[in-house]
Design a protein around this motif. Structure first.
Motif, short mmCIF file in Angstrom:
data_model
loop_
_atom_site.label_atom_id
_atom_site.label_comp_id
_atom_site.label_asym_id
_atom_site.label_seq_id
_atom_site.Cartn_x
_atom_site.Cartn_y
_atom_site.Cartn_z
N TRP A 295 0.83 -1.21 0.00
CA TRP A 295 0.00 0.00 0.00
C TRP A 295 0.87 1.26 0.00
O TRP A 295 0.59 2.21 -0.73
N GLN A 299 0.07 3.64 -3.17
CA GLN A 299 -0.81 4.80 -2.93
C GLN A 299 -0.07 6.09 -3.29
O GLN A 299 1.16 6.13 -3.30
N ASP A 323 -4.74 -2.26 1.88
CA ASP A 323 -5.47 -0.99 1.80
C ASP A 323 -5.61 -0.41 3.20
O ASP A 323 -6.35 -0.92 4.03
#
Length: 457
Positions: A295, A299, A323
């Motif tokens: 992540w 991200q 996530d």
């Protein structure tokens, strides 16, 4: 200070070539060269940092070694220093001769000494990086005198994970400040040379560099030692966080230890977790660790830091979704009542022990929480605990002042909830046995249990 006292002694500073890559070294040299007074700089040049040296400066040091200090292009002379070269820096007589020449000199001078790292022990001379730091071992058998974990580590997990991702994505850049083997880039540096950067012992630049790469769509992963995070505070705030650049920073060696005073890993939580925009995560096991790395790399909204567990690898076998965009959402692992145990990162497992013993000795089935996020609190979950809990305890592997537990205490400050924070006292320790520190800080399950029972009276 010497001149203010009216003294006339020699001022001598010693620095290794590896440390010359740091900005503070240049600042000191720049200032010293302009003083016009007696100051003797001894440069111990063994052509090594912790790992190999990297950077333009080292091309000049190599040239000076090749020409035995006679090259016209001389970094130290360019700054304004007088300069002497010692070809055999491990030769005591040669050193005495050089020192005699500069003793009581009336201006700044550099003595550039060419030495051999590990001189006198063949294994160390042949394996310079590996022998930079080793545990005690038997000189005859070469076997370690203390148990060494040769199994899977969180560093090796990162190395494998990053190498596999970099094979498929050339935007991934691995960055280290001279410690590739420690921060999960041991194989990566050989397998992905074009995607690997060693900035030398220059953690400040490493953070600014990672921030710049992230600002242009790159996916930098920077490995840092917790004990050196304080060097990076300005860059974490000014370069990384203010610009909200989505770099991933892996913090290794964070936690209470019996190490020396210059290598303590207990201060990173207050330093990092209180800077706006940075999301600081604390995995408790292998699956969370890899999911957080995934992540953090993919991200593009926040700077992310991960506090790498300072312990042997724990694997649950459970799938963890990569996530963590719902920031500050804690995981309630066991639903209970009366007491809530919040165990952060590595200390989640201490929380499991406390939960078990509390149930065995008092019958209380406590709520057990894995917060995952260091940098924020789950106000919804903490509010829910008010319904059927009397006491919340927090466990963190670092100092309490400015740490994670204080955030929980502050939330409950005007509410009917007792809170006990467990962690380290704000102090510098130096080679104090870990067991002694755990007793001092009440970080054994028995002492924690005793404190809980006292608080519930």
């Amino acid at each position: 200070a010497r001149d203010l006292k009216g003294h006339h002694g020699n001022i001598i500073a010693v620095i290794g070539d590896g440390s010359l890559s740091g900005g503070e070294a240049y600042e000191g040299l720049n200032n010293a060269a302009a003083s016009g007074k007696n100051i003797i700089i001894l440069v111990n040049d063994n052509d090594m940092s912790i790992a190999e040296n990297y950077g333009g400066l080292y091309q000049n040091l190599a040239l000076l070694r090749q020409t035995e200090g006679r090259a016209e292009n001389n970094f130290f002379k360019a700054l304004g220093f007088d300069y002497y070269y010692v070809k055999e820096g491990n030769n005591i007589e040669a050193l005495i001769e050089a020192f005699s020449k500069v003793k009581d000199i009336n201006h700044p001078v550099v003595i550039h000494m060419h030495t051999i790292k590990g001189k006198g022990y063949q294994d160390a001379e042949e394996n310079k990086e590996a022998f930079h730091w080793v545990m005690p071992f038997d000189l005859e058998t070469k076997e370690p005198l203390v148990q060494v974990n040769r199994d899977e580590t969180y560093s090796s997990l990162a190395d494998k994970f990053l190498s596999e991702k970099a094979s498929k994505d050339n935007k991934i850049i691995g960055i280290t400040a001279a410690t590739p083997a420690i921060v999960g880039l041991s194989s990566f540096r050989n397998e992905h040379k074009a995607q690997y950067i060693d900035v030398g012992i220059a953690e400040e630049h490493a953070v600014a560099f990672a921030s710049a790469i992230a600002s242009q769509g790159g996916k930098p992963v920077l490995g840092l030692m917790s004990s050196f995070v304080q060097r990076t505070y300005d860059q974490l705030s000014q370069d990384l966080a203010i610009n909200n650049n989505p770099a991933l920073i892996m913090i290794y060696g964070g936690g209470i230890s019996g190490g020396d005073v210059t290598h303590l890993g207990v201060f990173d939580i207050p330093l990092i977790a209180n800077i706006p925009n940075i999301v600081y995560l604390a995995p408790t096991n292998k699956e969370e660790y890899l999911a957080m790395m995934e992540w953090g790399i993919e991200q593009d909204k926040y700077p992310v830091a991960i506090r790498v567990p300072n312990m042997q690898v724990v694997s649950t076998g459970k799938n963890v979704k990569a996530d963590f965009s719902h920031l500050n959402t804690y995981e309630k692992v066991i639903e209970g009542s009366e007491v809530a145990v919040i165990g952060l990162g590595s200390f989640y497992h201490l929380g499991e022990k406390v939960h078990k013993k509390l149930k065995e000795t008092t019958g209380i089935n406590a709520t057990l929480i894995n917060p995952r996020f260091i940098s924020g609190i789950d106000e919804v979950l903490l509010t829910d605990l008010l319904e059927n809990h009397k006491l919340v305890i927090t466990l963190e592997d670092g100092i309490l002042d400015g740490g994670f537990g204080e955030k929980i205490s502050r939330f409950y400050g005007d509410k009917k909830m007792k809170v006990l924070n467990f962690g380290a006292t704000k102090e510098f320790t130096d080679r104090v046995p870990l067991e002694e520190l755990y007793k001092r800080y009440h970080l054994t399950d028995e002492l924690i249990l005793s404190d809980i029972k006292e608080a519930l009276k």
